[in-house]
Design an enzyme around this catalytic site. Structure first.
Site, mmCIF file in Angstrom:
data_model
loop_
_atom_site.group_PDB
_atom_site.id
_atom_site.type_symbol
_atom_site.label_atom_id
_atom_site.label_comp_id
_atom_site.label_asym_id
_atom_site.label_seq_id
_atom_site.Cartn_x
_atom_site.Cartn_y
_atom_site.Cartn_z
ATOM 1 N N GLU A 144 -5.397 -5.226 10.714
ATOM 2 C CA GLU A 144 -4.397 -3.938 10.625
ATOM 3 C C GLU A 144 -4.517 -3.434 11.981
ATOM 4 O O GLU A 144 -5.358 -2.475 11.950
ATOM 5 C CB GLU A 144 -4.434 -2.922 9.867
ATOM 6 C CG GLU A 144 -4.150 -3.591 8.294
ATOM 7 C CD GLU A 144 -3.444 -2.644 7.330
ATOM 8 O OE1 GLU A 144 -2.331 -2.728 6.912
ATOM 9 O OE2 GLU A 144 -4.030 -1.504 7.100
ATOM 10 N N GLY A 200 2.708 1.889 10.724
ATOM 11 C CA GLY A 200 3.422 3.092 10.730
ATOM 12 C C GLY A 200 4.348 3.348 11.752
ATOM 13 O O GLY A 200 4.888 4.344 12.107
ATOM 14 N N ASN A 249 0.958 -1.100 -0.058
ATOM 15 C CA ASN A 249 0.161 -0.207 0.117
ATOM 16 C C ASN A 249 0.820 1.234 -0.083
ATOM 17 O O ASN A 249 1.452 1.658 1.030
ATOM 18 C CB ASN A 249 -0.947 -0.109 1.269
ATOM 19 C CG ASN A 249 -1.653 1.133 1.505
ATOM 20 O OD1 ASN A 249 -1.673 2.123 0.559
ATOM 21 N ND2 ASN A 249 -2.178 1.689 2.661
ATOM 22 N N TRP A 250 0.948 1.989 -1.093
ATOM 23 C CA TRP A 250 1.906 2.925 -1.155
ATOM 24 C C TRP A 250 1.354 4.107 -0.673
ATOM 25 O O TRP A 250 1.877 5.289 -0.568
ATOM 26 C CB TRP A 250 2.174 3.177 -2.821
ATOM 27 C CG TRP A 250 3.195 2.414 -3.351
ATOM 28 C CD1 TRP A 250 3.746 1.297 -2.818
ATOM 29 C CD2 TRP A 250 3.837 2.556 -4.504
ATOM 30 N NE1 TRP A 250 4.760 0.674 -3.427
ATOM 31 C CE2 TRP A 250 4.744 1.392 -4.676
ATOM 32 C CE3 TRP A 250 3.817 3.549 -5.629
ATOM 33 C CZ2 TRP A 250 5.546 1.195 -6.013
ATOM 34 C CZ3 TRP A 250 4.702 3.369 -6.609
ATOM 35 C CH2 TRP A 250 5.452 2.212 -6.857
ATOM 36 N N LYS A 251 0.017 4.253 -0.176
ATOM 37 C CA LYS A 251 -0.712 5.454 0.288
ATOM 38 C C LYS A 251 -0.707 6.680 -0.580
ATOM 39 O O LYS A 251 -0.508 6.456 -1.829
ATOM 40 C CB LYS A 251 -0.023 5.698 1.811
ATOM 41 C CG LYS A 251 -0.086 4.337 2.684
ATOM 42 C CD LYS A 251 0.068 4.551 4.032
ATOM 43 C CE LYS A 251 0.087 3.356 4.822
ATOM 44 N NZ LYS A 251 0.130 3.453 6.350
ATOM 45 N N SER A 259 3.541 -2.680 10.289
ATOM 46 C CA SER A 259 4.810 -2.351 10.606
ATOM 47 C C SER A 259 5.562 -3.850 10.159
ATOM 48 O O SER A 259 6.564 -4.271 10.574
ATOM 49 C CB SER A 259 5.333 -1.960 12.019
ATOM 50 O OG SER A 259 4.853 -0.672 12.106
ATOM 51 N N GLY A 278 2.781 -1.186 4.088
ATOM 52 C CA GLY A 278 2.844 0.249 3.753
ATOM 53 C C GLY A 278 4.135 0.629 3.599
ATOM 54 O O GLY A 278 4.893 0.526 2.442
ATOM 55 N N GLY A 279 4.868 1.276 4.607
ATOM 56 C CA GLY A 279 6.243 1.857 4.277
ATOM 57 C C GLY A 279 7.223 0.878 3.809
ATOM 58 O O GLY A 279 7.857 1.508 2.632
ATOM 59 N N GLU A 299 -6.841 4.623 8.060
ATOM 60 C CA GLU A 299 -6.623 5.977 7.451
ATOM 61 C C GLU A 299 -7.706 6.702 6.838
ATOM 62 O O GLU A 299 -7.970 7.732 7.087
ATOM 63 C CB GLU A 299 -5.154 6.160 6.690
ATOM 64 C CG GLU A 299 -4.368 5.738 7.599
ATOM 65 C CD GLU A 299 -2.825 5.402 7.104
ATOM 66 O OE1 GLU A 299 -2.572 5.398 5.600
ATOM 67 O OE2 GLU A 299 -2.037 4.896 7.639
ATOM 68 N N HIS A 313 -9.580 1.262 4.985
ATOM 69 C CA HIS A 313 -8.228 1.220 5.580
ATOM 70 C C HIS A 313 -8.433 2.368 6.812
ATOM 71 O O HIS A 313 -9.243 3.291 6.659
ATOM 72 C CB HIS A 313 -6.942 1.809 4.662
ATOM 73 C CG HIS A 313 -5.779 1.833 5.406
ATOM 74 N ND1 HIS A 313 -5.508 2.764 6.194
ATOM 75 C CD2 HIS A 313 -4.731 0.865 5.159
ATOM 76 C CE1 HIS A 313 -4.169 2.337 6.487
ATOM 77 N NE2 HIS A 313 -3.827 1.417 5.846
HETATM 78 C C1 PEP Z 1 -0.870 -0.063 6.161
HETATM 79 O O1 PEP Z 1 -1.051 1.351 6.483
HETATM 80 O O2 PEP Z 1 -1.332 -0.733 5.495
HETATM 81 C C2 PEP Z 1 0.410 -0.635 6.864
HETATM 82 C C3 PEP Z 1 0.490 -1.761 6.840
HETATM 83 O O3 PEP Z 1 1.460 0.413 7.100
HETATM 84 P P1 PEP Z 1 2.893 0.091 7.512
HETATM 85 O O4 PEP Z 1 3.359 -1.008 6.839
HETATM 86 O O5 PEP Z 1 3.697 1.320 7.147
HETATM 87 O O6 PEP Z 1 2.697 -0.022 9.062
#
Ligand code: PEP
Length: 253
Positions: A170, A176, A13-15, A215, A236-237, A102, A100
């Site tokens: 999640e 994050g 997920n590049w957000k 994470s 994500g990141g 967010e 999600h």
């Molecule tokens: C996400 O937002 O879907 C996610 C898993 O982010 P991260 O891996 O950066 O925690």
């Protein structure tokens, strides 16, 4: 009857990250997948909407799949700034993330909105990746399993099948932050999600993929992804850099 575990999915997920220059990272992932042997998981990148069409061109004819990060529940209409599941499908995407945390936090999306978006994804022929997860306060208060069950009940439409839906667990406090639940806690929640899915969506509930997200990084991927009922990861990141994303995918090979 025992069901074979579903093919794992690792989705990035590049957000709200990535200009055209980021397509080079996707191309690196695509090329590595071309060299991967049998046993490799399904791999997907969910870029921002601006990169859906160019990423489709990068991924065309390869093992790299593409998803979007959100959709409107309607197929078309007066909804300035939104895109529909049909439009996403039209780019060549095969999936869309809905619900999600967010989106739930930034846009006030409630379970019933998420449910309508997941139904829209199904209507358009997309896989809905439906996100759920508890806050830190809910975790500390011992409410996690109840929260997750309520979100599943409210966010999953009746059109769910193993082929058109993925659930992503999640924990919000893990997204994050570098924090992750213990393996035992992840396994407990995934087991509870599996129980909900098998009870409600018989007989396909056992085949619905349940991803862990929050994470995930190269250092913890192998442990998290080997847990029972963890059928992949939403990343994500660590999906923004091909090397990190590929190191997570390598947990399967
Ligand atoms: C996400 O937002 O879907 C996610 C898993 O982010 P991260 O891996 O950066 O925690």
């Amino acid at each position: 009857m025992t069901t074979a575990p579903p093919r794992p999915l690792v989705a990035g997920n590049w957000k709200m990250n990535g200009l055209a220059s980021a397509l080079a990272e996707a191309a690196t992932v695509r090329d590595a997948l071309g060299r991967a042997g049998a046993g490799a998981p399904e791999v997907m990148i969910c870029p921002p909407a601006t990169l859906l069409a160019p990423l489709a061109a990068v991924a065309q004819g390869s093992a790299l799949a593409m998803g979007a990060q959100d959709c409107h529940a309607s197929a078309s209409g007066a909804h300035t700034g939104d895109i529909s599941a049909e439009m996403i499908k039209d780019t060549g995407a095969t999936a869309v993330i809905v619900g999600h945390s967010e989106r739930r936090a930034d846009h006030g999306e409630l379970d019933r909105v998420v449910r309508a978006k997941a139904a829209a994804a199904h209507r358009a022929g997309l896989t809905a990746i439906v996100c759920i997860g508890e806050t830190k306060g809910e975790r500390l208060a011992g409410l996690t399993l109840g929260v997750v069950d309520r979100q599943l009940a409210g966010s999953l439409p009746e059109t769910v099948t193993a082929a058109n839906t993925v659930v992503a667990y999640e924990p919000i406090w893990a997204i994050g932050t570098g924090l992750t639940p213990s393996p035992e806690d992840v396994a407990e929640v995934h087991q509870a999600i599996r129980a909900h899915l098998t009870q409600r969506f018989s007989p396909s509930g056992g085949g619905i993929r349940i991803l862990y997200g929050g994470s995930v990084k190269p250092a913890n991927a192998r442990e998290l992804l080997s847990l029972p009922n963890v059928n992949g990861a939403l990343v994500g990141g660590a999906s923004l850099k091909a090397d990190d994303f590929l190191a997570i995918i390598a947990a399967y090979v």
